[in-house]
Motif scaffolding. Structure first.
Motif, short mmCIF file in Angstrom:
data_model
loop_
_atom_site.label_atom_id
_atom_site.label_comp_id
_atom_site.label_asym_id
_atom_site.label_seq_id
_atom_site.Cartn_x
_atom_site.Cartn_y
_atom_site.Cartn_z
N ARG A 144 10.03 16.48 -8.54
CA ARG A 144 9.13 16.47 -9.31
C ARG A 144 7.83 17.07 -9.67
N VAL A 145 7.16 17.92 -8.12
CA VAL A 145 6.69 19.00 -8.49
C VAL A 145 7.16 20.56 -9.13
N ALA A 146 8.07 20.90 -8.94
CA ALA A 146 8.62 21.71 -9.30
C ALA A 146 9.02 21.67 -11.03
N ALA A 147 9.38 20.45 -10.98
CA ALA A 147 9.91 20.41 -12.63
C ALA A 147 8.60 20.53 -14.02
N VAL A 159 1.27 13.01 -7.46
CA VAL A 159 2.33 13.79 -6.72
C VAL A 159 2.50 14.84 -7.31
N ASP A 160 1.30 15.39 -7.59
CA ASP A 160 1.41 16.78 -7.65
C ASP A 160 -0.14 16.66 -7.26
N PRO A 161 -0.82 16.83 -6.27
CA PRO A 161 -2.59 16.54 -6.49
C PRO A 161 -3.20 18.07 -6.30
N GLY A 162 -2.33 19.07 -6.16
CA GLY A 162 -2.66 20.19 -5.94
C GLY A 162 -2.61 21.00 -7.46
N ALA A 163 -3.24 22.12 -6.84
CA ALA A 163 -3.04 22.67 -8.25
C ALA A 163 -1.72 23.69 -8.15
#
Length: 426
Positions: A361-364, A35-39
């Motif tokens: 979801r990434v924001a959370a 869901v969040d592959p980046g940093a």
């Protein structure tokens, strides 16, 4: 013949079928895989990192406690104004002492030098009321230039409990803000076409409601007293900062200035932190203003569009690079300028709900916020979405009104598109 890419594949963690779209990140809604592959981007500097942590904490506390009342009634805001007035009193004292020394020291070089130094310092630190500073590529609209746009702004302002603005500055980025300028504190709205053009008419009303809500709620940081005090303290820190690669005399001066430098820096941090919680409260209240003006649903939709602001900036840079790469000719750039905003709106409009869900979801996970003065975006969205009594739309722009505003913005859109294509840096 190249085989077609699969429309779905099994999740490597839980085995659920995962939709595949080459335009977006492939992820699993069931278990959260990829869901969040980046940093997350690291904040610039230690102070900014501390500010972001405190901002997130204040945002979470206010979300849990509930937000009511006007921002300027917050106890920390009152203390911040008192501290800001003390900062301005120091500037006034410097001016008075400088004048006294200058008068009493007539005929002596040291008296003149010290008096002029104190007066010069007070002049530099004096409160500034700002000006309507823009670049050539940033059109400034007055009421006579865009009566329908200003009419919409006035209608939204009346709903949120304030008055409209005196000028609108059209910019390129995916943002919007309000401020004041001049001794009479004229109001200006800075409107980024990168955001405006990807919004629906009712989402635009929500955006205007949010920005005008800062005026209605007495946002401390938008006030001249605190704003100028923060500026004065920042200048003090700059003046007292140690000289790099110092000589022996400069090294002694650095040691001598260490204590006042840290005192001033401490006051700056204290004033910043006193206004930080009030800034979080003001954003929540501005979100409420957006909901009252455009409806709760429209305000929630605006929160989602803020999550793709980075994609908007990326698209604008891509357009600029593509135009510069294809040809150096003016004709090619002119062609790229035409339809820029329509292409941007089409691409952002093609973002599917599944991608918005991933971004939420990434924001959370990251505690995403617009900046360190804003609460986490996902908490702002939740607060609106979970409201016990959702607001209906108070301002409903008609198709004719929307078309009239678009016509008024045609010239500014063209000028700003020219800037984006020829030298956009994001």
């Amino acid at each position: 013949m190249e085989s077609e890419r699969p429309a779905a594949k099994p999740c490597p963690d839980c085995g659920q079928s995962v939709p595949v779209d080459p335009r977006f990140v492939t992820w699993c809604a069931a278990c959260g895989w990829n869901v969040d592959p980046g940093a997350p981007e690291a904040p610039e500097g230690r102070l900014e990192a501390v500010r972001r942590r405190l901002a997130r904490r204040h945002g979470e506390q206010l979300f849990a406690e509930g937000v009511d009342g006007r921002a300027h009634k917050d106890a920390s805001s009152i203390l911040a104004r008192a501290l800001a007035l003390l900062v301005h009193a120091v500037t006034l004292c410097l001016a008075v002492v400088g004048a006294v020394v200058l008068v009493s020291g007539v005929g002596t070089f040291s008296g003149w030098a010290l008096g002029l130094l104190l007066l010069g310092t007070a002049f530099v630190l004096r409160p500034r009321f700002g000006s309507l500073s823009t670049t050539v590529e940033e059109p400034v609209l007055r009421r006579a230039d865009a009566p329908h746009l200003f009419g919409l702004i006035d209608e939204v302002a009346a709903v949120v409990g304030t008055r409209g603005v005196d000028a609108v500055v059209i910019e390129a980025g995916a943002n919007a803000s309000v401020s004041t300028y001049g001794i009479r504190q004229h109001r200006v709205l800075r409107l980024g076409l990168g955001l405006w053009e990807v919004l629906t008419p009712r989402q635009r009303v929500a955006l205007l409601g949010h920005e005008l809500g800062h005026y209605a709620n007495g946002d401390t940081r938008h006030g001249a007293i605190v704003h100028n005090a923060l500026r004065s303290l920042s200048l003090w820190v700059y003046f007292l900062s140690p000289t790099p690669d110092p000589t022996m005399a400069e090294r002694f001066a650095n040691y001598l200035m260490a204590v006042p430098r840290w005192v001033v820096y401490g006051v700056l941090v204290l004033l910043d932190q006193l206004t930080l919680r009030a800034a979080q409260r003001a954003e929540y209240l501005a979100d409420e203003a957006a909901a009252r003006a455009a409806s709760t649903d429209a305000a929630v939709e605006l929160m989602d569009k803020l999550l793709v602001a980075g994609s908007v900036s990326l698209e604008l840079r891509r357009e600029s690079v593509a135009a510069q790469t294809k040809s150096r000719g003016a004709a090619s750039r002119d062609e790229a300028e035409r339809g820029l905003w329509d292409r941007l709106a089409e691409r952002i409009g093609a973002v599917p709900e599944r991608e918005y869900e991933r971004l939420r979801r990434v924001a959370a996970l990251r505690g995403h916020a617009v900046d360190s003065t804003h609460p986490p975006t996902q908490l702002r969205r939740r607060r609106l979405a979970e409201a016990a009594a959702p607001h209906p739309a108070a301002v409903r722009p008609t198709e004719d009104a929307t078309a009239a505003i678009d016509a008024e913005l045609a010239g500014p859109r063209s000028r700003v598109a020219r800037r984006v294509i020829r030298d956009y840096a994001g």
